[in-house]
Design a protein around this motif. Structure first.
Motif, PDB file in Angstrom:
ATOM      1  N   LYS A 206       0.948  -1.517   0.036  1.00  0.00           N
ATOM      2  CA  LYS A 206       0.015  -0.206   0.225  1.00  0.00           C
ATOM      3  C   LYS A 206       1.037   1.191  -0.418  1.00  0.00           C
ATOM      4  N   TRP A 207       1.810   1.121   0.824  1.00  0.00           N
ATOM      5  CA  TRP A 207       3.165   2.474   1.015  1.00  0.00           C
ATOM      6  C   TRP A 207       3.857   2.487  -1.045  1.00  0.00           C
ATOM      7  N   LYS A 209       2.040   2.523  -2.732  1.00  0.00           N
ATOM      8  CA  LYS A 209       0.568   2.752  -4.107  1.00  0.00           C
ATOM      9  C   LYS A 209       0.392   4.395  -3.604  1.00  0.00           C
ATOM     10  N   GLY A 210       1.109   5.128  -2.522  1.00  0.00           N
ATOM     11  CA  GLY A 210       0.618   6.346  -1.892  1.00  0.00           C
ATOM     12  C   GLY A 210      -0.039   6.051  -0.820  1.00  0.00           C
ATOM     13  N   LYS A 211      -0.760   5.416  -0.227  1.00  0.00           N
ATOM     14  CA  LYS A 211      -2.094   4.548   0.578  1.00  0.00           C
ATOM     15  C   LYS A 211      -0.406   4.486   1.863  1.00  0.00           C
ATOM     16  N   ASP A 212      -1.278   5.210   3.181  1.00  0.00           N
ATOM     17  CA  ASP A 212      -0.419   4.961   4.703  1.00  0.00           C
ATOM     18  C   ASP A 212      -1.249   4.249   5.683  1.00  0.00           C
ATOM     19  N   ILE A 213      -1.512   2.830   5.782  1.00  0.00           N
ATOM     20  CA  ILE A 213      -2.137   2.283   6.582  1.00  0.00           C
ATOM     21  C   ILE A 213      -2.002   2.652   8.319  1.00  0.00           C
ATOM     22  N   VAL A 215      -2.085   5.208   9.543  1.00  0.00           N
ATOM     23  CA  VAL A 215      -2.557   6.407  10.149  1.00  0.00           C
ATOM     24  C   VAL A 215      -3.201   7.212  11.670  1.00  0.00           C
ATOM     25  N   SER A 216      -3.708   6.505  11.341  1.00  0.00           N
ATOM     26  CA  SER A 216      -5.229   6.049  11.810  1.00  0.00           C
ATOM     27  C   SER A 216      -4.155   5.242  13.879  1.00  0.00           C
TER      28      SER A 216
END
Length: 287
Positions: A206-207, A209-213, A215-216
């Motif tokens: 995911k990282w 692809k520009g998404k940081d899982i 964050v939450s």
């Protein structure tokens, strides 16, 4: 001694803090276990209160165990191998990601490993009518290892007798060993390892692809840590000074600072008292 340990913990990086927490829980578990033996008391079973039970009904009364289990060990070899792997994988991870990511992947790996364990024990026929308890940092460690191996698969690690080996092969070998070991004992633990490995790999996919899982999870960790930070006292604003008072105070500061500077010119900075050094530092900025 306690002050020294407290200082070492505060000054340590994120990786060492995780190791210190695991060691502290291990020591506490051993102390309680030894005390129970000496006093022949079975009323206190700390591991029972920290590990994840396989039965959902029991878990409802011990929800904290989904976190505490990933810091809990009972055997010396168990914690030794986990902390060696944690240090090894964490060092590589921190070369590319920050401390918050390390904490987040550790916790998320543990949560995913715990979820995999619970699903396996409650859905798979192999575990029908069986009860168990899960402890250990292995799922969290494998999450960090697989995150590093997925992000830099060709990172070379020097091993005794084998020389430089890409980290991806170590990750693959660890999963292969877990899969083979499921029928041989500690099946729930090995399944939890696989859950941790999956979240580490998923984080990197995911990282990229520009998404940081994470964050939450980072937000939750920050909120939790803020509970233990000292709150600053409310600032009370004083009555503003008049122009005459301001000029008088400034003139007094100037005289004192000039006297200190003269002393430095004659005898050097080291000749100042601690109060003079502090006064110079605080008031030179106001001139």
């Amino acid at each position: 001694m306690l002050k020294d340990l407290k200082y070492r913990y505060k000054s340590a990086n994120a990786l060492l803090k995780l190791i210190y927490i695991n060691l502290a829980v291990f020591v506490l578990v051993q102390i309680v276990h030894t005390s129970s033996f000496l006093f022949q008391s079975n009323s206190i079973n700390l591991v029972y209160g920290l590990g994840i039970p396989s039965e959902p009904g029991e878990l409802l009364f011990k929800p904290w165990t989904i976190i505490t289990y990933m810091f809990t060990h009972t055997g010396v070899l168990h914690i030794l191998f986990n902390l060696i792997w944690l240090y090894f994988a964490g060092q590589i991870f921190l070369q590319y990601f920050n401390a918050k990511k390390l904490y987040s992947i550790y916790i998320m790996g543990g949560l995913t490993g715990g979820a995999a364990y619970l699903l396996a024990y409650n859905l798979l026929p192999a575990f029908a009518n069986q009860t168990s308890q899960l402890i250990g940092a292995s799922a969290s460690v494998l999450a960090i290892l697989f995150a590093a191996a997925t992000y830099v698969p060709n990172y070379k690690v020097n091993l005794i007798f084998l020389g430089a080996v890409p980290i991806k092969y170590l990750a693959i070998a660890s999963v292969f060993i877990d899969i083979m070991s499921i029928p041989k004992g500690n099946a729930g633990g090995h399944i939890a390892h696989l859950g941790g490995a999956l979240i580490g790999m998923y984080f990197i996919l995911k990282w990229k692809k520009g998404k940081d899982i994470t964050v939450s999870m980072e937000g939750l960790i920050d909120s939790f840590l803020n509970l233990f930070k000292k709150k600053h006292l409310k600032t009370v604003h004083k009555r503003p000074k008049t122009d005459d008072e301001f000029r008088s105070d400034k003139a007094d500061r100037s005289i004192k600072i000039d006297a200190i500077l003269d002393k430095i010119a004659k005898s050097g900075y080291d000749s100042l008292t601690e109060k003079e050094k502090e006064y110079l530092f605080k008031n030179s900025k106001k001139m």
